[in-house]
Scaffold this active site. Structure first.
Site, mmCIF file in Angstrom:
data_model
loop_
_atom_site.group_PDB
_atom_site.id
_atom_site.type_symbol
_atom_site.label_atom_id
_atom_site.label_comp_id
_atom_site.label_asym_id
_atom_site.label_seq_id
_atom_site.Cartn_x
_atom_site.Cartn_y
_atom_site.Cartn_z
ATOM 1 N N LYS A 128 0.809 -1.222 0.000
ATOM 2 C CA LYS A 128 0.000 0.000 0.000
ATOM 3 C C LYS A 128 0.837 1.264 0.000
ATOM 4 O O LYS A 128 0.334 2.346 -0.293
ATOM 5 C CB LYS A 128 -0.961 -0.022 1.175
ATOM 6 C CG LYS A 128 -1.977 -1.146 1.023
ATOM 7 C CD LYS A 128 -3.072 -1.074 2.058
ATOM 8 C CE LYS A 128 -4.132 -2.121 1.801
ATOM 9 N NZ LYS A 128 -3.757 -3.440 2.354
HETATM 10 C C1 LIG Z 1 -4.534 -4.490 1.940
HETATM 11 C C2 LIG Z 1 -3.841 -5.786 1.903
HETATM 12 C C3 LIG Z 1 -4.316 -6.843 1.117
HETATM 13 C C4 LIG Z 1 -5.588 -6.745 0.320
HETATM 14 O O1 LIG Z 1 -5.480 -5.835 -0.755
HETATM 15 P P1 LIG Z 1 -6.816 -5.303 -1.468
HETATM 16 O O2 LIG Z 1 -6.354 -4.308 -2.466
HETATM 17 O O3 LIG Z 1 -7.628 -4.670 -0.382
HETATM 18 O O4 LIG Z 1 -7.491 -6.468 -2.057
HETATM 19 C C5 LIG Z 1 -3.585 -8.020 1.084
HETATM 20 N N1 LIG Z 1 -2.464 -8.164 1.811
HETATM 21 C C6 LIG Z 1 -1.986 -7.182 2.582
HETATM 22 C C7 LIG Z 1 -0.766 -7.428 3.385
HETATM 23 C C8 LIG Z 1 -2.648 -5.961 2.659
HETATM 24 O O5 LIG Z 1 -2.172 -4.995 3.430
#
Ligand SMILES: *Cc1c(COP(=O)(O)O)cnc(C)c1O
Length: 430
Positions: free
Chosen positions: A107
């Site tokens: 993210k």
């Molecule tokens: C946010 C997150 C996900 C899921 O991603 P999405 O875009 O919400 O489907 C998977 N793994 C980790 C470690 C995350 O932080």
């Protein structure tokens, strides 16, 4: 490029406005009015381009002239200022590590891009913007880190009390300055619902609210970058590429599918989920009915009703047959996940976090039926040290904590407890 609302009841709008609003006035998610196609010469030359140059050419058509070339180049260069290695697990499976950014989860990419883009777009304005964001764990830290110290922008992060890891909580409650954390008595979907309600609340019409969840196009679209980066390094294998994406709110996989629709040669996508399996069930039955969120060891995927699913439906124009040609979905229990972590460690020595392990399982499931000249990539979405207890216990070892995380762990947490929406509203009005 203009963006329309997937509720079809708002005016089309430009990048700047869609980013500042986050969600359209009719509560719909914004979607680009067309998906640009990249040329054959772009893909032929992709391994000779620098990563920022490549990323610039991917994102440029979505932004048009709203951010000028030099500034946009600067934003993508800073956003992607770390490595995206692919680690071989077997001959035909690799782990794409997306955790080399400051908060150790994928993210960081979307959050760093959005913080810089929004900061820039709001530079000349006198109005303050409040970014409101719900987190299932990793978004909060990435958004806090990305926006820290950006002028003219305040950030409020809502997280479900007691349902994120200690490290995740530290990352979003210890920064201060323009970052405020609120712990909500509830689950992630409650946090997400409060954010959506705040956007539509007439009482808050004077507050300039936007979202930094993947519903915001400036968080969502830059997530395409690392699919291009991965393709660039796998191109010479001359194999069909399959990507398995550990999915919760489905922003990440939806960005991958967008990249493919722009022409990126990816053969197939796998939505790998934990028991919060609304999308795999949809792919099986053709009926979409979300269920309440269940808690798992892959907590960043504990999402009962994924926001971005409507975008995936839009890409395929609600045609389930078309969707299934490109997308498969599988769900796994915590027990499956722990077994996979052990298996990965045993066959390769690699320490996967629970989310990555779910991605690995999805690939294996898919490979049961087709194996012809395929190379499978699962996204390692976070560093295993972010889920220290479950990784250490499952693998019976001690994961090293990277230095950039140790510093965060030494700080004191501060957050405001809230029980319901009215408390959030009162805070925003003061
Ligand atoms: C946010 C997150 C996900 C899921 O991603 P999405 O875009 O919400 O489907 C998977 N793994 C980790 C470690 C995350 O932080």
């Amino acid at each position: 490029m203009r963006y329309f609302s997937l509720n079809y009841n708002s005016k089309n709008t430009l990048f700047q406005d869609a980013v500042k609003k986050g969600l359209a006035p009719d509560r719909g998610l914004y979607f680009p009015e067309r998906i640009p196609k990249l040329s054959k010469s772009f893909f032929d030359g992709i391994d000779k381009m620098s990563i920022p140059e490549m990323a610039y050419r991917v994102i440029k058509p979505y932004i048009g002239n709203q951010i000028f070339k030099d500034k946009l180049m600067e934003i993508v260069s800073e956003t992607l200022d770390f490595d995206f290695p692919i680690i071989e697990i077997t001959n035909d499976i690799g782990a794409l590590e997306l955790f080399h950014g400051p908060t150790l989860a994928f993210k960081d990419v979307g959050a760093r891009f959005m913080a810089r883009a929004l900061g820039h777009l709001n530079e000349t304005s006198k109005e303050k913007i409040t970014v409101l964001v719900a987190t299932s764990g990793d978004t909060g830290g990435a958004v806090a880190n990305g926006f820290l110290g950006i002028k003219g922008i305040n950030v409020i992060i809502l997280y479900p009390k007691g349902k994120i890891s200690e490290i995740q909580e530290k990352q979003l409650t210890t920064l201060g300055q323009n970052i405020t954390a609120m712990k909500v008595d509830g689950v992630f979907d409650d946090c997400q619902e409060m954010v959506k309600t705040a956007f539509l609340d007439p009482a808050l019409s004077e507050v300039n609210l936007t979202s930094a969840n993947s519903i915001n196009i400036a968080r969502w679209l830059p997530q395409m970058f690392y699919y291009f980066i991965a393709y660039r390094s796998l191109k010479s294998k001359n194999k069909k590429l399959v990507f398995s994406v550990p999915s919760g709110n489905f922003g990440n996989i939806c960005a991958g599918i967008m990249a493919q629709q722009m022409g990126l040669p990816i053969d197939h996508f796998i939505a790998s989920t934990n028991v919060n399996d609304a999308v795999p069930r949809y792919l099986e039955t053709g009926a979409y009915y979300p269920k309440p969120t269940l808690q798992t060891i892959s907590n960043a995927m504990d999402v009962g009703n994924p926001s971005n699913f409507v975008r995936i439906q839009k890409i395929f124009n609600n045609d389930l047959v078309k969707m299934k040609k490109i997308l498969s979905g599988f769900r796994f229990t915590d027990q499956d996940t722990k077994k996979a972590m052990k298996e990965i460690h045993k066959i390769s020595g690699y320490v996967a976090d629970p989310h990555g392990a779910v991605g690995y399982l999805g690939l294996k499931e898919y490979f049961l039926n087709q194996k012809e000249n395929l190379y499978g990539v699962f996204l390692e979405t976070a560093h295993p040290s972010k889920f220290l207890d479950s990784v250490n216990q499952t693998l019976n070892l001690e994961v090293q904590i990277p230095n950039r995380l140790k510093e965060t762990l030494s700080r004191n947490k501060f957050s405001i407890p809230i029980k319901d929406y009215s408390e959030l509203r009162d805070y925003l009005l003061n």
